[in-house]
Design a protein around this motif. Sequence first.
Motif, short mmCIF file in Angstrom:
data_model
loop_
_atom_site.label_atom_id
_atom_site.label_comp_id
_atom_site.label_asym_id
_atom_site.label_seq_id
_atom_site.Cartn_x
_atom_site.Cartn_y
_atom_site.Cartn_z
N THR A 17 -48.03 -44.06 -56.55
CA THR A 17 -48.39 -43.09 -57.57
C THR A 17 -49.50 -43.67 -58.43
OG1 THR A 17 -46.71 -43.96 -59.06
CG2 THR A 17 -46.07 -42.12 -57.65
N ARG A 18 -50.26 -42.79 -59.04
CA ARG A 18 -51.35 -43.22 -59.91
C ARG A 18 -50.77 -43.80 -61.18
NH1 ARG A 18 -55.31 -40.48 -63.56
NH2 ARG A 18 -57.16 -41.77 -63.40
N PRO A 19 -51.28 -44.96 -61.63
CA PRO A 19 -50.77 -45.54 -62.87
C PRO A 19 -51.09 -44.65 -64.07
CG PRO A 19 -52.43 -46.97 -61.87
CD PRO A 19 -52.28 -45.78 -61.00
N SER A 20 -50.29 -44.77 -65.10
CA SER A 20 -50.50 -43.97 -66.31
C SER A 20 -51.77 -44.45 -67.03
CB SER A 20 -49.29 -44.10 -67.22
OG SER A 20 -49.21 -45.42 -67.71
N GLY A 21 -52.22 -43.63 -67.96
CA GLY A 21 -53.42 -43.96 -68.72
C GLY A 21 -53.23 -45.22 -69.56
N GLY A 22 -52.03 -45.40 -70.10
CA GLY A 22 -51.75 -46.60 -70.88
C GLY A 22 -51.80 -47.86 -70.05
N ARG A 23 -51.29 -47.79 -68.82
CA ARG A 23 -51.31 -48.96 -67.93
C ARG A 23 -52.75 -49.28 -67.51
NH1 ARG A 23 -47.64 -52.12 -65.15
NH2 ARG A 23 -45.98 -50.98 -66.15
N ILE A 24 -53.55 -48.25 -67.26
CA ILE A 24 -54.95 -48.48 -66.91
C ILE A 24 -55.69 -49.13 -68.08
CG2 ILE A 24 -57.13 -47.32 -66.39
CD1 ILE A 24 -55.52 -45.31 -64.73
N GLY A 66 -48.97 -64.65 -68.89
CA GLY A 66 -48.59 -63.73 -69.96
C GLY A 66 -48.92 -62.29 -69.61
N GLY A 67 -50.04 -62.06 -68.95
CA GLY A 67 -50.38 -60.71 -68.51
C GLY A 67 -49.39 -60.18 -67.49
N ALA A 68 -48.95 -61.06 -66.58
CA ALA A 68 -47.97 -60.63 -65.57
C ALA A 68 -46.64 -60.30 -66.23
CB ALA A 68 -47.79 -61.73 -64.53
N ARG A 69 -46.23 -61.10 -67.19
CA ARG A 69 -44.96 -60.84 -67.88
C ARG A 69 -45.04 -59.59 -68.75
NH1 ARG A 69 -41.78 -63.81 -64.84
NH2 ARG A 69 -42.16 -66.04 -65.02
N ALA A 70 -46.16 -59.41 -69.44
CA ALA A 70 -46.30 -58.26 -70.33
C ALA A 70 -46.36 -56.95 -69.54
CB ALA A 70 -47.55 -58.40 -71.19
N ALA A 71 -47.08 -56.94 -68.43
CA ALA A 71 -47.21 -55.73 -67.63
C ALA A 71 -46.04 -55.56 -66.65
CB ALA A 71 -48.52 -55.75 -66.85
N GLU A 72 -45.23 -56.59 -66.52
CA GLU A 72 -44.09 -56.59 -65.59
C GLU A 72 -44.53 -56.26 -64.16
OE1 GLU A 72 -41.13 -53.98 -67.16
OE2 GLU A 72 -40.56 -55.38 -68.74
N SER A 73 -45.70 -56.79 -63.79
CA SER A 73 -46.20 -56.59 -62.43
C SER A 73 -47.21 -57.68 -62.12
CB SER A 73 -46.86 -55.22 -62.28
OG SER A 73 -48.07 -55.18 -62.99
N ARG A 74 -47.50 -57.82 -60.85
CA ARG A 74 -48.52 -58.80 -60.44
C ARG A 74 -49.91 -58.36 -60.87
NH1 ARG A 74 -45.34 -59.42 -55.20
NH2 ARG A 74 -44.22 -61.35 -55.61
N GLY A 75 -50.10 -57.07 -61.03
CA GLY A 75 -51.38 -56.56 -61.51
C GLY A 75 -51.74 -57.09 -62.89
N GLY A 76 -50.73 -57.41 -63.69
CA GLY A 76 -50.96 -57.98 -65.00
C GLY A 76 -51.54 -59.37 -64.94
N ALA A 77 -51.36 -60.06 -63.82
CA ALA A 77 -51.99 -61.38 -63.63
C ALA A 77 -53.32 -61.25 -62.91
CB ALA A 77 -51.06 -62.30 -62.85
N THR A 124 -48.89 -64.92 -57.87
CA THR A 124 -47.77 -65.03 -56.94
C THR A 124 -46.45 -65.10 -57.69
OG1 THR A 124 -49.19 -66.22 -55.40
CG2 THR A 124 -46.82 -66.40 -55.05
N LEU A 125 -46.44 -65.81 -58.81
CA LEU A 125 -45.21 -65.93 -59.60
C LEU A 125 -44.93 -64.70 -60.43
CD1 LEU A 125 -45.54 -69.58 -60.90
CD2 LEU A 125 -43.99 -68.74 -59.15
N GLY A 126 -45.91 -63.82 -60.60
CA GLY A 126 -45.73 -62.63 -61.41
C GLY A 126 -44.66 -61.73 -60.81
N LEU A 127 -44.13 -60.88 -61.64
CA LEU A 127 -43.07 -60.00 -61.20
C LEU A 127 -43.61 -58.95 -60.25
CD1 LEU A 127 -41.40 -59.48 -64.67
CD2 LEU A 127 -40.71 -61.06 -62.89
N GLY A 128 -43.01 -58.82 -59.09
CA GLY A 128 -43.39 -57.81 -58.13
C GLY A 128 -42.48 -56.60 -58.26
#
Length: 140
Positions: A17-24, A66-77, A124-128
């Motif tokens: 699904t397309r990410p929300s505007g806030g996530r983008i 910190g980006g991976a933890r804040a976004a709760e995804s690997r995309g945050g890293a 790799t360590l970020g939350l998937g």
Amino acid sequence: MSTNGQRGGSILAQPLTRPSGGRIAAYLGLFLLGAVVGVAGALVQPGWFPFGLLLALAGAAGLFLGGARAAESRGGAVAPAAGWMVAVVLLTASRPEGDFLFGAGVGSYLFLLGGMALAVMCATLGLGRQPGPSGARLGK
């Protein structure tokens, strides 16, 4: 019937699904913050050689993880790592006059290669994507 409590079977079989505007916007902000950390690290690491290099790499690792933890995804890293990489690669390119920011020294190579290695490790360590809770308890 689903085995993991989600509709439609495995989480890998779910449509993207397309990410929300806030996530983008958050990923864009992390990308820009990664570029800022890359520029700051490039300026700090040659100044106080052993400690500046460690400070620059610790700042990059903190942002990536910190980006991976804040976004709760690997995309945050990946987003700040991409911004860091773009900034550092642009700073390594020489100008027509022959000027460049990075000198040919051990510290510069350690900053470049260490930052890339940290980006891969933190992504790799970020939350998937994890499967949701199921109705059955495992191990009982």
